[in-house]
Design a protein around this motif. Structure first.
Motif, PDB file in Angstrom:
ATOM      1  N   TYR A 272      -7.388  -3.401 -10.931  1.00 58.85           N
ATOM      2  CA  TYR A 272      -6.574  -3.804  -9.344  1.00 58.85           C
ATOM      3  C   TYR A 272      -6.805  -2.572  -9.061  1.00 58.85           C
ATOM      4  O   TYR A 272      -6.858  -2.605  -7.440  1.00 58.85           O
ATOM      5  CB  TYR A 272      -5.178  -4.030  -9.558  1.00 58.85           C
ATOM      6  N   LEU A 273      -6.677  -1.402  -9.600  1.00 59.93           N
ATOM      7  CA  LEU A 273      -6.660  -0.353  -8.553  1.00 59.93           C
ATOM      8  C   LEU A 273      -7.482  -0.085  -7.917  1.00 59.93           C
ATOM      9  O   LEU A 273      -8.094   0.490  -6.987  1.00 59.93           O
ATOM     10  CB  LEU A 273      -5.519   1.325  -9.417  1.00 59.93           C
ATOM     11  N   ALA A 274      -8.804  -0.098  -8.893  1.00 59.56           N
ATOM     12  CA  ALA A 274     -10.261  -0.329  -8.129  1.00 59.56           C
ATOM     13  C   ALA A 274     -10.267  -1.106  -7.261  1.00 59.56           C
ATOM     14  O   ALA A 274     -11.190  -0.300  -6.108  1.00 59.56           O
ATOM     15  CB  ALA A 274     -11.423   0.081  -9.628  1.00 59.56           C
ATOM     16  N   GLN A 275     -10.397  -2.481  -7.495  1.00 59.06           N
ATOM     17  CA  GLN A 275     -10.736  -3.785  -6.139  1.00 59.06           C
ATOM     18  C   GLN A 275      -9.437  -2.748  -4.693  1.00 59.06           C
ATOM     19  O   GLN A 275     -10.285  -3.121  -4.262  1.00 59.06           O
ATOM     20  CB  GLN A 275     -10.174  -4.979  -7.279  1.00 59.06           C
ATOM     21  N   GLN A 276      -8.958  -1.771  -5.132  1.00 59.19           N
ATOM     22  CA  GLN A 276      -7.891  -2.111  -4.258  1.00 59.19           C
ATOM     23  C   GLN A 276      -8.738  -0.516  -3.053  1.00 59.19           C
ATOM     24  O   GLN A 276      -8.702  -0.921  -1.993  1.00 59.19           O
ATOM     25  CB  GLN A 276      -6.265  -1.613  -4.618  1.00 59.19           C
ATOM     26  N   LYS A 277      -8.705  -0.077  -4.632  1.00 63.53           N
ATOM     27  CA  LYS A 277      -9.858   1.763  -4.017  1.00 63.53           C
ATOM     28  C   LYS A 277     -10.946   1.186  -2.567  1.00 63.53           C
ATOM     29  O   LYS A 277     -10.965   1.012  -1.702  1.00 63.53           O
ATOM     30  CB  LYS A 277     -10.316   2.073  -4.724  1.00 63.53           C
ATOM     31  N   TRP A 278     -11.882   0.184  -3.304  1.00 65.73           N
ATOM     32  CA  TRP A 278     -13.424  -0.011  -2.512  1.00 65.73           C
ATOM     33  C   TRP A 278     -13.068  -1.285  -0.905  1.00 65.73           C
ATOM     34  O   TRP A 278     -13.476  -0.844  -0.439  1.00 65.73           O
ATOM     35  CB  TRP A 278     -13.809  -1.147  -3.077  1.00 65.73           C
ATOM     36  N   ALA A 279     -12.162  -1.845  -0.937  1.00 66.56           N
ATOM     37  CA  ALA A 279     -11.305  -2.727  -0.426  1.00 66.56           C
ATOM     38  C   ALA A 279     -10.871  -1.623   0.645  1.00 66.56           C
ATOM     39  O   ALA A 279     -11.305  -1.922   2.192  1.00 66.56           O
ATOM     40  CB  ALA A 279      -9.930  -3.485  -0.844  1.00 66.56           C
ATOM     41  N   PHE A 280      -9.659  -0.531   0.329  1.00 62.87           N
ATOM     42  CA  PHE A 280      -9.435  -0.376   1.535  1.00 62.87           C
ATOM     43  C   PHE A 280     -11.077   1.052   1.584  1.00 62.87           C
ATOM     44  O   PHE A 280     -10.406   1.275   2.810  1.00 62.87           O
ATOM     45  CB  PHE A 280      -8.417   1.012   0.908  1.00 62.87           C
ATOM     46  N   ILE A 281     -11.447   1.388   0.975  1.00 63.74           N
ATOM     47  CA  ILE A 281     -12.789   2.187   1.684  1.00 63.74           C
ATOM     48  C   ILE A 281     -13.635   1.299   2.649  1.00 63.74           C
ATOM     49  O   ILE A 281     -14.048   1.868   4.009  1.00 63.74           O
ATOM     50  CB  ILE A 281     -13.711   2.783   0.419  1.00 63.74           C
ATOM     51  N   ALA A 282     -13.780  -0.268   2.243  1.00 65.27           N
ATOM     52  CA  ALA A 282     -14.268  -0.894   3.379  1.00 65.27           C
ATOM     53  C   ALA A 282     -13.361  -0.552   4.450  1.00 65.27           C
ATOM     54  O   ALA A 282     -14.408  -1.003   6.084  1.00 65.27           O
ATOM     55  CB  ALA A 282     -14.581  -2.372   2.712  1.00 65.27           C
ATOM     56  N   ALA A 283     -12.513  -0.538   4.451  1.00 67.50           N
ATOM     57  CA  ALA A 283     -11.588  -0.911   5.664  1.00 67.50           C
ATOM     58  C   ALA A 283     -11.549   0.329   6.581  1.00 67.50           C
ATOM     59  O   ALA A 283     -10.094   0.829   7.595  1.00 67.50           O
ATOM     60  CB  ALA A 283     -10.365  -1.848   5.551  1.00 67.50           C
ATOM     61  N   ASP A 284     -12.189   1.274   5.902  1.00 68.34           N
ATOM     62  CA  ASP A 284     -11.717   3.167   6.564  1.00 68.34           C
ATOM     63  C   ASP A 284     -10.113   3.188   6.286  1.00 68.34           C
ATOM     64  O   ASP A 284     -10.133   3.955   6.966  1.00 68.34           O
ATOM     65  CB  ASP A 284     -12.281   2.750   8.061  1.00 68.34           C
ATOM     66  N   LYS A 285      -9.954   3.042   5.666  1.00 68.23           N
ATOM     67  CA  LYS A 285      -8.148   3.579   4.930  1.00 68.23           C
ATOM     68  C   LYS A 285      -8.758   4.090   3.514  1.00 68.23           C
ATOM     69  O   LYS A 285      -7.864   4.000   2.876  1.00 68.23           O
ATOM     70  CB  LYS A 285      -7.265   2.358   4.910  1.00 68.23           C
ATOM     71  N   PHE A 286      -8.694   5.997   4.064  1.00 72.88           N
ATOM     72  CA  PHE A 286      -9.117   6.710   3.210  1.00 72.88           C
ATOM     73  C   PHE A 286      -7.986   6.905   2.505  1.00 72.88           C
ATOM     74  O   PHE A 286      -7.336   7.519   1.359  1.00 72.88           O
ATOM     75  CB  PHE A 286     -10.399   7.092   3.689  1.00 72.88           C
ATOM     76  N   GLY A 287      -6.866   7.685   3.969  1.00 73.01           N
ATOM     77  CA  GLY A 287      -5.505   7.888   2.988  1.00 73.01           C
ATOM     78  C   GLY A 287      -5.099   6.504   1.470  1.00 73.01           C
ATOM     79  O   GLY A 287      -4.319   7.324   0.253  1.00 73.01           O
ATOM     80  N   HIS A 288      -5.564   5.267   1.893  1.00 71.27           N
ATOM     81  CA  HIS A 288      -4.697   4.283   1.037  1.00 71.27           C
ATOM     82  C   HIS A 288      -5.794   4.350   0.058  1.00 71.27           C
ATOM     83  O   HIS A 288      -4.833   4.656  -1.062  1.00 71.27           O
ATOM     84  CB  HIS A 288      -5.192   3.119   1.359  1.00 71.27           C
ATOM     85  N   ALA A 289      -7.199   4.269  -0.050  1.00 72.19           N
ATOM     86  CA  ALA A 289      -7.983   4.451  -1.035  1.00 72.19           C
ATOM     87  C   ALA A 289      -7.607   5.920  -1.965  1.00 72.19           C
ATOM     88  O   ALA A 289      -7.273   6.061  -3.176  1.00 72.19           O
ATOM     89  CB  ALA A 289      -9.980   4.216  -0.502  1.00 72.19           C
ATOM     90  N   LEU A 290      -7.914   6.686  -1.329  1.00 71.15           N
ATOM     91  CA  LEU A 290      -6.962   8.017  -1.887  1.00 71.15           C
ATOM     92  C   LEU A 290      -5.877   7.952  -2.916  1.00 71.15           C
ATOM     93  O   LEU A 290      -5.749   8.697  -3.873  1.00 71.15           O
ATOM     94  CB  LEU A 290      -6.673   9.072  -1.279  1.00 71.15           C
ATOM     95  N   SER A 291      -5.268   6.979  -2.132  1.00 72.25           N
ATOM     96  CA  SER A 291      -2.947   7.069  -3.095  1.00 72.25           C
ATOM     97  C   SER A 291      -4.187   6.164  -4.375  1.00 72.25           C
ATOM     98  O   SER A 291      -3.381   6.415  -5.001  1.00 72.25           O
ATOM     99  CB  SER A 291      -3.188   5.920  -2.128  1.00 72.25           C
ATOM    100  N   CYS A 292      -4.740   5.328  -4.174  1.00 68.55           N
ATOM    101  CA  CYS A 292      -5.630   4.729  -5.589  1.00 68.55           C
ATOM    102  C   CYS A 292      -6.432   5.579  -6.538  1.00 68.55           C
ATOM    103  O   CYS A 292      -5.888   5.525  -7.864  1.00 68.55           O
ATOM    104  CB  CYS A 292      -6.411   3.275  -5.048  1.00 68.55           C
ATOM    105  N   VAL A 293      -6.854   6.330  -6.052  1.00 67.11           N
ATOM    106  CA  VAL A 293      -7.624   7.236  -6.661  1.00 67.11           C
ATOM    107  C   VAL A 293      -6.409   8.042  -8.262  1.00 67.11           C
ATOM    108  O   VAL A 293      -6.476   8.071  -9.228  1.00 67.11           O
ATOM    109  CB  VAL A 293      -8.380   8.086  -6.399  1.00 67.11           C
ATOM    110  N   GLU A 294      -5.774   8.115  -6.817  1.00 65.39           N
ATOM    111  CA  GLU A 294      -4.477   9.414  -7.380  1.00 65.39           C
ATOM    112  C   GLU A 294      -4.126   8.179  -9.000  1.00 65.39           C
ATOM    113  O   GLU A 294      -3.500   8.863  -9.732  1.00 65.39           O
ATOM    114  CB  GLU A 294      -3.309  10.178  -6.846  1.00 65.39           C
ATOM    115  N   LEU A 295      -2.877   7.164  -8.426  1.00 66.16           N
ATOM    116  CA  LEU A 295      -2.852   6.035  -9.471  1.00 66.16           C
ATOM    117  C   LEU A 295      -3.975   6.515 -10.545  1.00 66.16           C
ATOM    118  O   LEU A 295      -3.364   6.616 -11.664  1.00 66.16           O
ATOM    119  CB  LEU A 295      -2.864   5.059  -9.015  1.00 66.16           C
ATOM    120  N   LEU A 296      -5.155   5.896  -9.925  1.00 69.43           N
ATOM    121  CA  LEU A 296      -6.423   6.111 -11.646  1.00 69.43           C
ATOM    122  C   LEU A 296      -6.354   7.614 -12.582  1.00 69.43           C
ATOM    123  O   LEU A 296      -6.286   7.281 -13.641  1.00 69.43           O
ATOM    124  CB  LEU A 296      -7.620   5.325 -11.078  1.00 69.43           C
ATOM    125  N   MET A 297      -6.516   8.588 -11.624  1.00 71.24           N
ATOM    126  CA  MET A 297      -6.544  10.043 -12.473  1.00 71.24           C
ATOM    127  C   MET A 297      -5.163  10.679 -12.525  1.00 71.24           C
ATOM    128  O   MET A 297      -5.034  10.820 -13.973  1.00 71.24           O
ATOM    129  CB  MET A 297      -7.178  10.990 -11.143  1.00 71.24           C
TER     130      MET A 297
END
Length: 267
Positions: free
Chosen positions: A181-206
């Motif tokens: 779920y987090l990985a799919q959201q990460k890439w979806a946020f990146i595709a939408a240029d929502k880099f801060g949102h994607a960074l939150s996904c990465v932090e949760l994954l880490m």
């Protein structure tokens, strides 16, 4: 009743691993400070009550599956989306609970939760790259449900069937479902240029994976996008050191050199 339900959810977090759906709802606040989680929990509680009613009146398990799927798709009108909505919205379980429309993964996570509520062993499954819902009745039989439209297939594995070279279906449970779920959201946020949102996904994954070099690589990319080049360089260099044979290594090293040049210009 709702207040009591909230208290149960909060107290359960202290000692019981959350179901994937509850973890996904909770994650929403990490990238959306305005997320109305109480609304999502209320919508979920209403669906759980309806599932309980179906379960109590339907003892036959096959009929119960049929009635829950019929309710999910024809009464409650959950479906895949044909609208031109951003992927990160369709991936959101909170959006699905509110709008009754979503991606295969978000619909599957919700459907699995409701089927588990009804007493079934339901999990996400990957079948030829597609997200499906698996309802196990035994080790050798069960249902496969397509999450966007509800098409169901009953399967039975014959006892004398020779072992196949490849597993036709991969069951995805617990942490792995949440990571998906987090990985799919990460890439979806990146595709939408929502880099801060994607960074939150990465932090949760880490938080789950630790210093995974690929998440460090992605964090480095995102930090660079939000103008943190020094921290970005550290993460990208970590990836190079840990994965020197990765096929993208030349690209990453070029990015590192550009970041170094950028820092020199600044100073």
């Amino acid at each position: 009743m709702t207040d009591t339900w909230f208290e149960q959810q909060e107290s359960a977090q202290d000692y019981v691993p959350q179901h994937t759906l509850l973890r996904c709802i909770s994650a929403e606040q990490h990238w959306d400070a305005q997320a109305q989680l109480e609304q999502s929990y209320c919508q979920l509680a209403e669906l759980e009550l309806l599932v309980d009613q179906i379960s109590h009146k339907t003892a036959d398990l096959h009929l119960r599956v049929s009635e829950i799927l019929d309710a999910f798709y024809t009464q409650w009108l959950f479906s895949g989306s044909e609208q031109n909505e951003p992927e990160h919205l369709l991936n959101s379980v909170c959006y699905v609970l509110s709008m009754r429309s979503g991606s295969p993964t978000s619909l599957a996570i919700l459907l699995c939760h409701l089927l588990e509520r009804a007493g079934f062993a339901a999990n996400l499954a990957m079948e030829q790259g597609d997200v499906m819902v698996h309802i196990g009745f035994s080790e050798d039989e069960g249902y496969i449900v397509e999450p966007c439209g509800g098409q169901q297939t009953w399967y039975v594995i014959p006892e004398n069937e020779p072992e196949k070279q490849e597993e036709p279906m991969e069951i995805v449970t617990g942490d792995e479902a949440f990571k998906l779920y987090l990985a799919q959201q990460k890439w979806a946020f990146i595709a939408a240029d929502k880099f801060g949102h994607a960074l939150s996904c990465v932090e949760l994954l880490m938080d789950m994976l630790g210093d995974d070099p690929y998440e460090r690589r992605d964090r480095g990319y995102l930090l660079n996008q939000i103008n943190c080049p020094t921290m970005a360089k550290v993460d990208l260099q970590y990836f190079v050191d840990e994965c020197p044979d990765d096929p993208t290594i030349d690209i990453i090293e070029h990015q590192i050199s550009e970041l170094a040049d950028h820092n020199h210009v600044l100073h």
